[in-house]
Design a protein around this motif. Sequence first.
Motif, short mmCIF file in Angstrom:
data_model
loop_
_atom_site.label_atom_id
_atom_site.label_comp_id
_atom_site.label_asym_id
_atom_site.label_seq_id
_atom_site.Cartn_x
_atom_site.Cartn_y
_atom_site.Cartn_z
N GLU A 80 0.86 -1.27 0.06
CA GLU A 80 0.05 -0.06 0.05
C GLU A 80 1.00 1.22 0.07
N SER A 81 0.28 2.42 -0.16
CA SER A 81 1.06 3.55 -0.05
C SER A 81 1.66 3.85 1.08
N THR A 82 2.88 4.23 1.36
CA THR A 82 3.23 4.52 2.72
C THR A 82 2.65 5.52 3.49
N GLU A 83 2.20 6.36 2.94
CA GLU A 83 1.45 7.64 3.53
C GLU A 83 0.15 7.19 4.12
N LEU A 84 -0.51 5.88 3.57
CA LEU A 84 -1.80 5.31 4.15
C LEU A 84 -1.29 5.13 5.79
N PHE A 85 -0.09 4.45 5.92
CA PHE A 85 0.18 3.99 7.29
C PHE A 85 0.76 4.83 8.21
N ALA A 86 1.46 5.92 7.37
CA ALA A 86 1.83 7.07 8.43
C ALA A 86 0.71 7.91 8.96
N ARG A 87 -0.10 7.98 7.99
CA ARG A 87 -1.24 8.82 8.52
C ARG A 87 -2.31 8.16 9.50
N SER A 88 -2.61 6.75 9.35
CA SER A 88 -3.54 6.07 10.19
C SER A 88 -2.60 5.56 11.57
N ILE A 89 -1.59 4.99 11.17
CA ILE A 89 -1.08 4.38 12.59
C ILE A 89 -0.19 5.45 13.42
N GLY A 90 0.29 6.49 12.78
CA GLY A 90 0.98 7.74 13.30
C GLY A 90 2.38 7.61 13.04
N GLY A 91 2.74 8.75 12.34
CA GLY A 91 4.24 8.79 11.92
C GLY A 91 5.18 8.56 13.06
N GLU A 92 4.78 9.18 14.25
CA GLU A 92 5.67 8.71 15.42
C GLU A 92 5.80 7.53 16.13
N THR A 93 4.97 6.60 15.67
CA THR A 93 4.76 5.31 16.25
C THR A 93 6.08 4.54 15.88
N ASP A 94 6.52 3.69 16.64
CA ASP A 94 7.71 2.69 16.14
C ASP A 94 7.29 1.98 14.93
#
Length: 556
Positions: free
Chosen positions: A87-101
């Motif tokens: 999937e697009s990286t941005e999808l995870f950054a936005r949903s899971i949170g860019g600061e999460t491990d």
Amino acid sequence: MSDQEKAAKRAQWEEINRAKAAAKQREQGTPDNLEPRASVTQKQFQAIRGSRDLLPPDTALWNHVEQTAREVFGTFGFGEVRTPVIESTELFARSIGGETDVVSKEMYTFPDELDFFRQNLRTISEAMQDEGRLNRYLNLVVVFSERLKDALNANRLPQTETNLDVSQQLADLSSEALGRWNNGKTKPDPEWQNLLGRAETLVWDFDLGDKESLRPEGTAGTCRAYIEHNMQQLPQPVKLYYMGPMFRRERPQKGRYRQFYQIGAEVLGGADAPAIDAELIEMLMTFFGKCGLQGTELSINSIGHSRDNCRRGYVALLRTELEKVKDKLGADSQRRIETNPLRVLDSKLEHEQSVIEKLPRIGDHLCDDCKTHHAAVKHELELRGVVYRENWRLVRGLDYYMRTTFEITAPGLGSQNAVCGGGRYDGLVELLGGPPTKGIGFAIGEDRLILSLEESGKGAAPQGRDVYIAWMGERAYATAIRAAKDLRNADFSVELPPTELKFGKALERASKLGSRFALILGDNEVADGQWTLKTLRDGSQQKLTEQALLEYLRKL
Ligand code: ATP
Ligand code: MG
């Protein structure tokens, strides 16, 4: 060695290997597809770190667990969704949170060749040191410009007006630079500085499109699919489940892999009625029960919602209180006071426990709505006979959770004892560009579930064949083929040896495979239509016609 030099070396190395392979092939005259590529040392391949092969008979248990999930989830009205692994990286950054491990450290993101080039073009000051480095930098610009053009033409990059324009400008610039070099201007000078500076600025105007990652979890992709396929127009809520591999680059250990498997479910849209939370958890516990998993413990908590009068207020208070006891905490927790104070509550460090126990508890700081919701969820669980434990320290690692959160642990797993995590995530679909949508879900760690089942002796028994056909002679072989076909059509598992074996040898093989019966077919059996069936457990034999044999086996 710089990355670029390494890449060049690698390319050279591959070229040498290809040439060697071609030479060997010419020498031996073997066709390309039969001859493995020659390599200098014969490499023994292994599954890469943190990944593994699942083999029979173990896979029988995996299939059983998955089949049970399908059946149980089906009875609760869930349908299966299969989303891509990539999937697009941005999808995870936005949903899971860019600061999460998970996102900041553990995600497998594909390197982008053009981005790599672009990063390398940041070294103008180095290029201005001498002729050699200037030459290397120039090469980079020229190659980058060509690759960009190729990628645009092949539609691998967004064909926006800006991109087309930048590509043209960069092509002009690189031919200007080449012209200058060929005119003997090979020494760094202010004009080169200016020209290269223009190139460097240009490449950053370029939109290289989205990066892609392997999914570290399944909720983001499911929500993306919900939005993409306008599922909010279906009767709400939409109930979906999924199963499949997830990828996180963590330190591998027992119960923790880099490719692992999850079985998850999501309830999207409609209301946030506490009964939805409770029924989802009921389904989960039913599933674990049907799998035969024992000793599970369900912990629940509410982490409220993000407003000032609820979680945000609590987090501020928690931070203040943590500051006061900072010197009693370890380095990780100290850092988290700033970045994510809730995660301090998660700490398993022995010396931090007494400090954490005295901290303010979220349950005392929820807003009235969240408090009522939480009380109602507990009531609904009780109505369903679901046993739970309250754990005020249960917070989850992904940013999207709110209100109900829960976790299930199982025995036999050491410190990786969580087999399932889940919770409510009402804002997530909207955050991903969809309509306001309620949501709740869970993800089961299938690897850990299987491990716990195996530890408690519920592992898969090796599956033997039902019938091993011991045949001798050409006529018997034809009969054996037909018998195998009939038995398999009647759903028995059959082993038909591909070459003739002496009966003694055949029976030996049959026991090794754990077969229940050996069907003995020789000239006599074929001639008088009376087949010999040997029960391998006790060695007893009986004569049966084909029809009687099928009936006998069916009745067992
Ligand atoms: P953990 O506390 O073990 O790090 P997590 O909070 O990162 O888990 P989630 O993201 O909520 O886990 O995923 C749900 C479940 O998936 C976990 O409870 C666990 O069973 C499983 N899981 C997570 N990461 C891994 C992994 N690297 N290998 C195997 N299973 C995993
Ligand atoms: Mg984790």
